[in-house]
Scaffold this active site. Structure first.
Site, PDB file in Angstrom:
ATOM      1  N   GLY A  39      37.046  22.062  24.635  1.00 29.75           N
ATOM      2  CA  GLY A  39      37.909  20.624  25.642  1.00 29.75           C
ATOM      3  C   GLY A  39      37.229  19.955  25.993  1.00 29.75           C
ATOM      4  O   GLY A  39      36.486  20.828  27.362  1.00 29.75           O
TER       5      GLY A  39
ATOM      6  N   ALA B 231      23.141  15.697  37.104  1.00 30.19           N
ATOM      7  CA  ALA B 231      21.912  16.810  37.736  1.00 30.19           C
ATOM      8  C   ALA B 231      20.731  17.478  36.472  1.00 30.19           C
ATOM      9  O   ALA B 231      19.925  17.614  37.079  1.00 30.19           O
ATOM     10  CB  ALA B 231      22.726  18.147  38.457  1.00 30.19           C
TER      11      ALA B 231
ATOM     12  N   ARG C 164      34.949  21.088  18.842  1.00 31.50           N
ATOM     13  CA  ARG C 164      35.561  21.798  18.488  1.00 31.50           C
ATOM     14  C   ARG C 164      34.597  21.932  17.085  1.00 31.50           C
ATOM     15  O   ARG C 164      33.740  21.083  16.981  1.00 31.50           O
ATOM     16  CB  ARG C 164      36.639  22.305  17.899  1.00 31.50           C
TER      17      ARG C 164
ATOM     18  N   ASP D  69      35.148  29.450  26.901  1.00 30.61           N
ATOM     19  CA  ASP D  69      34.720  30.716  26.163  1.00 30.61           C
ATOM     20  C   ASP D  69      34.297  30.022  24.808  1.00 30.61           C
ATOM     21  O   ASP D  69      33.204  31.408  24.758  1.00 30.61           O
ATOM     22  CB  ASP D  69      35.885  31.722  26.534  1.00 30.61           C
TER      23      ASP D  69
ATOM     24  N   THR E 141      35.686  23.769  31.771  1.00 33.55           N
ATOM     25  CA  THR E 141      37.093  23.769  31.252  1.00 33.55           C
ATOM     26  C   THR E 141      38.359  23.792  32.094  1.00 33.55           C
ATOM     27  O   THR E 141      37.594  24.049  33.521  1.00 33.55           O
ATOM     28  CB  THR E 141      37.522  25.028  30.724  1.00 33.55           C
TER      29      THR E 141
ATOM     30  N   ASP F 193      40.490  24.977  32.800  1.00 36.84           N
ATOM     31  CA  ASP F 193      41.760  25.833  32.818  1.00 36.84           C
ATOM     32  C   ASP F 193      42.082  27.163  34.035  1.00 36.84           C
ATOM     33  O   ASP F 193      42.282  27.638  34.370  1.00 36.84           O
ATOM     34  CB  ASP F 193      41.889  26.858  31.491  1.00 36.84           C
TER      35      ASP F 193
ATOM     36  N   ASP G 190      39.400  29.376  33.455  1.00 35.74           N
ATOM     37  CA  ASP G 190      39.928  31.594  33.157  1.00 35.74           C
ATOM     38  C   ASP G 190      38.453  32.365  33.156  1.00 35.74           C
ATOM     39  O   ASP G 190      38.697  32.148  31.907  1.00 35.74           O
ATOM     40  CB  ASP G 190      40.552  30.973  31.409  1.00 35.74           C
TER      41      ASP G 190
ATOM     42  N   MET H  96      49.036  22.076  31.371  1.00 34.95           N
ATOM     43  CA  MET H  96      48.350  23.256  31.190  1.00 34.95           C
ATOM     44  C   MET H  96      47.757  24.295  31.634  1.00 34.95           C
ATOM     45  O   MET H  96      47.800  24.675  32.570  1.00 34.95           O
ATOM     46  CB  MET H  96      47.049  22.604  30.870  1.00 34.95           C
TER      47      MET H  96
ATOM     48  N   ARG I 146      46.221  26.317  28.980  1.00 34.23           N
ATOM     49  CA  ARG I 146      45.780  27.753  27.844  1.00 34.23           C
ATOM     50  C   ARG I 146      46.855  29.559  28.292  1.00 34.23           C
ATOM     51  O   ARG I 146      47.861  29.257  28.076  1.00 34.23           O
ATOM     52  CB  ARG I 146      44.500  27.744  27.752  1.00 34.23           C
TER      53      ARG I 146
ATOM     54  N   GLY J 125      55.050  22.070  46.727  1.00 34.82           N
ATOM     55  CA  GLY J 125      56.248  22.751  47.009  1.00 34.82           C
ATOM     56  C   GLY J 125      56.959  22.954  45.276  1.00 34.82           C
ATOM     57  O   GLY J 125      58.466  22.356  46.234  1.00 34.82           O
TER      58      GLY J 125
ATOM     59  N   ARG K  28      42.981  15.859  31.650  1.00 31.84           N
ATOM     60  CA  ARG K  28      41.669  16.074  30.595  1.00 31.84           C
ATOM     61  C   ARG K  28      40.838  14.876  31.422  1.00 31.84           C
ATOM     62  O   ARG K  28      39.648  15.330  31.089  1.00 31.84           O
ATOM     63  CB  ARG K  28      41.656  16.334  29.503  1.00 31.84           C
TER      64      ARG K  28
END
Lengths: 336, 336, 336, 336
Positions: B11, B22, B72, B103, B126, B128, B130, B170, B172, B186, B261
């Site tokens: 993603g 960079a 993907r 991942d 990502t 997410d 995660d 989002m 995941r 809030g 995204r």
């Protein structure tokens, strides 16, 4: 019942409202009473205040400014000011005073302590990020965001005209905004306290001219100089004149100014303000005094007010080196 | 001459372009050659690439998406895919491969190592957040910013109608976006993996209904529920139906979706991507292998790819507690 | 002293606050009294109101939502509702009622006239732009702006993945938002009431599939379909399924939803609302009745409420043709 | 085959890219060849150009700046410049030249006509909106949007400090930006060519001082003055000094500057640019010459270039009156 007073002081910073909200919620959690004074320390001198409950702080965290207003308060530098402020706090039977502001505001807290026995807690609220003991201050992320998007816009017109722009950003006497914004916008040059001596700007000017000339020879789109306020003698207009006189380089000046102080706070500022606000009331419950609540990494911490004001908080040296030695190296390499 | 290959995978995440820039600048600093493969690992399988110099990465760091495209690549889960990818890398005499992704992308790197002797370096890209070993991943700050401002808009209409909104964000299988966005806006309720068991949502539903009823009795403006994707069985529409059936509560559903995204990366993502990108090439020069470059506090660090994928990276428990025990406490208190 | 009542009704629209402010200022200029009822017509039924002076409307024009709240009010469709509303107006000795809202709100005004002798004036306040007699309605420009920037973000990720996106926008039963947003974002396809028959979507589907296939063969970045809500039988998910089933085309769905209703109003909406608000009070002073104030070109005009509701207000046919015959012509040409 | 040349000239304006895209699409529709010259008229003098097909203009309409670059070109004011430009056009067998720019750019077209037989068509591209024959120019809506949101941010800090701000906006010698932005932000004062004589500013200054004093006595939050550039002798700093000297009023100055020229174009500018771009090519096909394409109300129209430059295009007098007589009337009323 413990009673907490609250005020916002000094230059306002986006996120102050989120801090106020968190403090009020935390007071209700601790079953403390909470009142807010208006217009910074002036509210203490003039006894101008209102009680604060969660109904008063609904729907405010997404807005810039401060519902308690802010102000500079020169009277706090006199001996009489702090005394009078202490009287007001005593009259209201305040146990602890929380002030959201910058170094001047914290000095006010220190001055107050000579006349008042209650606890004083500072929260770092300034766009300049120039307080030690917290990675970021409340308002800094928003100022960086606003300045970054402003320079993104300037980049469009700079590219269209293949033009040199000098963009002055805020930061008082520190380069945190200049380096964050300069790196985030891919500025070809960053002139700040960390890499430029205001007392001897000749070397930087020579280097800058050489870089611009390399850029122009190799036909890059544009050249953006991010300039820290209060750095260059004579300000951006002087730099513009020097570029013209010494090398015939035409440039345009933008001073971003007060747009950096306002606007809906960035999420980072809302989160930081919320965490620090909650923790400030926890610190009151732990009987802490003369501290600023800060956040380093993911850790909340209490630092002495004196340290927050006086300790150095340099811009990450890795960033300065990265900018000069790597990211803009091609502007030098080509000139050899 | 050392030769580095680079690709973006999985993603896409705002800030990937800043990382590419960079890396290319750092390669030129180290006098390494740099080439980019297109469409994630597919570029390796199809030998689709271009050489990258600083002229190719000018004026890209402020844009979302990725100039190298992403995709993907299920073929990397077959035994044949990694072998073929290794052949391409060998053909181009690549010394090190840097992959910006999540991942799945890092698993691809591990699979590749069975067939290839070069160094592999991952950068956490990502929205997410995660991946363990870095406080934030590239793209996370932008996703939080976009979702926060979207909910600010929803709050306007929710307030005007004094209405209940269910807003799916989002993330995941992690609650980083949900908690950051929920606290920053809030939100009256945050439903995420950290405070809600998908296998037994009844307690959360009961509590939610009770809170909404308290809110409505006390005539607050609106009630916003931030819901983590993949959490609630049946999704936000099921939750809406349950609120209606069990308590006659009318609500509106918004699924923020893919706007999270894209967009110009937040300055935090540009800075993080720049730092990690520069450090990835430094890691190559230090002969590091099978690592991800992350940032914790202000420290750059290398963590094993396996750790980045498999170690837990929970949402700060202090935040979960602050939300439930302090910031929304009045919704419970009043009901007593 | 003439006394004016004011309410906002139906779906809220950014700019309603600017209209309220202008009406209040204009009332003070005319030396009229002004009161605002809350929650749309419900405020009339429940006699819920407040007096409005310029101090009440300071600092509101830049915010979305409405300080008077809004609501649907089914009771106004009963015979009893309008009668009761009339009683409230009579009790307060109201001379004229100004309602900011959409067609349902204007029908409420017509129903009210059967029971009330005062003047009724409508202002077009709806994001859908589906009222005749005004080029734009209050809120439309903001909705178009929000949806445009959302699709700009989606375009980033669509480009990175060379992917097909179906983005549903609001508009009720008109294509104003769909065509404005579709053209402003360079959408490869716009599906709306003007160019697609909901009763026979097969031709449009076939054409769409052909265009996507052309695009994919020629390796363009992405393909964005802007879809008007309430158009496609089964909604965007049905379209997605049909693309997959009939042509194996994978696509992603985004429903922009309620973010289009909120947010700080675009300057166009603030200006339009200000002009219409000022003119509404002028119309009261001219004894006009049963009209909507609109703006065509730069001319303010009064149109009968019935006309505003019932007359057609088609999307500019030039735009539909430009989109299909010129701007996306290459998607067809290539397929030949 | 008809061959069209295209360039962007003068101050760049957001939306120029959308116009370029539309022209290229329309050329392909008409089966015309299209080439773009770079850097305004300089591209004609230096024969710097590229062919343009729809692949070149994909994914550009959402970006500020211009892919063809822009520049001032003093050489076009010499007799030699236009002659040389004509030679280049002849060499490339150009049938028609379309220029997107402001009045200087249109004067260049007129000068060119003395030496060249082809058709010349102008599109109004300037943020200043100072061309007659079109309600709005390309770029104007974006400049108004950017300035409006900037002042919204300044309003936050102005409110927090209850402070007077002088904000200078662009507009060259017209007040279109000043009045649109001033009304859209609820500015307490607008100083522009329409309501202030630069040769005699004393009456305006006196009135301004009186209004600020009323405001401060009645404790309103803040006082924002929107000042048109090139109006006040000595600029905003002189005004600030005069407020301080004559009435002891402290104020802050912000010059919004070049951020008004860049940024992603507002949807209004994208739509206008698209319509005008398509129509420009239609005008070529109709053999029109020495015209500017404009839009009034919803009608596209051709106006003589001379008229576009020389005819007056005043700010709507209704707006000036509304601002002074109604919206800020309370600042005067109170002082009586």
């Amino acid at each position: 019942m413990t009673k907490i007073a609250l005020l916002t002081s000094g230059g306002d910073a986006p996120g102050m409202n989120a801090a106020i909200r968190a403090i009020v919620h935390s007071c209700q959690h601790h079953q403390y009473e909470c009142i807010g004074f208006f217009h910074g320390y002036n509210g203490l001198l003039n006894d101008e205040w209102q009680a604060l409950t969660h109904a008063d702080v609904g729907n405010i965290l997404q807005f810039g400014g401060t519902i308690l207003k802010s102000a500079r308060c020169p009277a706090m530098c006199d001996p009489k000011g702090p005394k009078q402020a202490a009287n007001t706090l005593r009259k209201h039977q305040i146990d602890a005073l929380i002030v959201i502001g910058g170094d001047g505001s914290f000095r006010g807290l220190e001055a107050l302590k000579a006349h008042w026995e209650g606890q004083v807690i500072g929260l770092p609220g300034t766009i300049d990020n120039d307080l030690a003991g917290s990675d970021n201050t409340i308002g800094f992320a928003t100022a960086v965001t606003t300045a970054t998007h402003a320079i993104d816009k300037i980049r469009d017109t700079a590219n269209a005209f293949e033009r040199v722009f000098i963009v002055e950003v805020m930061g008082r006497h520190s380069g945190h905004i200049a380096f964050n914004v300069g790196l985030a916008t891919g500025a070809e040059a960053i002139l700040s306290f960390e890499n430029c001596d205001p007392a001897d700007t000749a070397p930087q000017l020579a280097r800058l001219i050489s870089q611009i000339q390399v850029q122009q020879q190799h036909n890059h789109d544009s050249f953006v100089i991010v300039l820290a306020e209060n750095l260059w003698p004579g300000g951006p207009q002087a730099l513009k004149a020097q570029l013209a006189e010494q090398a015939g380089i035409d440039s345009a000046v933008c001073v971003l100014g007060h747009i950096q102080r306002g606007g809906s706070p960035a999420p980072e500022d809302r989160l930081l303000a919320t965490e620090l606000g909650l923790e400030a009331v926890n610190a009151v419950s732990r009987n802490q005094d003369r501290i600023m609540i800060g956040k380093q990494g993911s850790t909340l911490q209490a630092v002495p007010l004196n340290g927050a004001i006086n300790d150095a908080k340099p811009v990450n040296g890795r960033w300065v080196a990265a900018h000069e030695d790597v990211l803009t190296e091609y502007l030098i390499k080509h000139s050899e």
